[in-house]
Design a protein around this motif. Sequence first.
Motif: not given
Length: 192
Positions: A80, A128-129, A132
């Motif tokens: 990541w 975006w999280q 992730r």
Amino acid sequence: MQATDRMAFAAMLGTLAEVFGEPLSDTRVEAYFRALSDLPLDAMKLAGERVIRTARWFPKPVEFREAVEGSPEERTEAAWLALVEEARQGSWHSPVFQDGLAADAIEAVFGSWPAAVDAFCELSEPAWQAKRKEFLAASRVLARRKGTRRPAMLSGMFARQNALSGWTPERVAALEGHVQAALADISGEPAR
């Protein structure tokens, strides 16, 4: 490791067996060598030094592998971080990921490098999280399924445009060599 590394590997295992008070048969050495033969000898020696300092018992092959590559959790988090670092460079370049796990997870979650960069630039923080979490989950699955990975490159926009125009990486490299030679002729300095 290569077949020629077997003796050095056996010596390293012998040292560990002595430290941990473990018996070490030829069969055990061979089994460990086969299980870890995809890893470089230098990395295995460093892992052996790390294990002596941190382990309580003689390590299993998986513990050697984790000492070299990191645990699955460490590898997925590193993948990541590599994505985020490379995404800051934009979608035009073709990033090379030292652990191909990052490249595999990017393709699984985003579909392509340019799509990953677009998401990096355009998604809201909550979205975006969520990506992730999806990326980390995909990375864990891929790490278990594919194991050790060598460096991998994803095609950026320049490489994609070049491919569409018939400019393969080999053709681009050949042209770069001709340009370097021509510049050397003009300047009178040797080509690099």
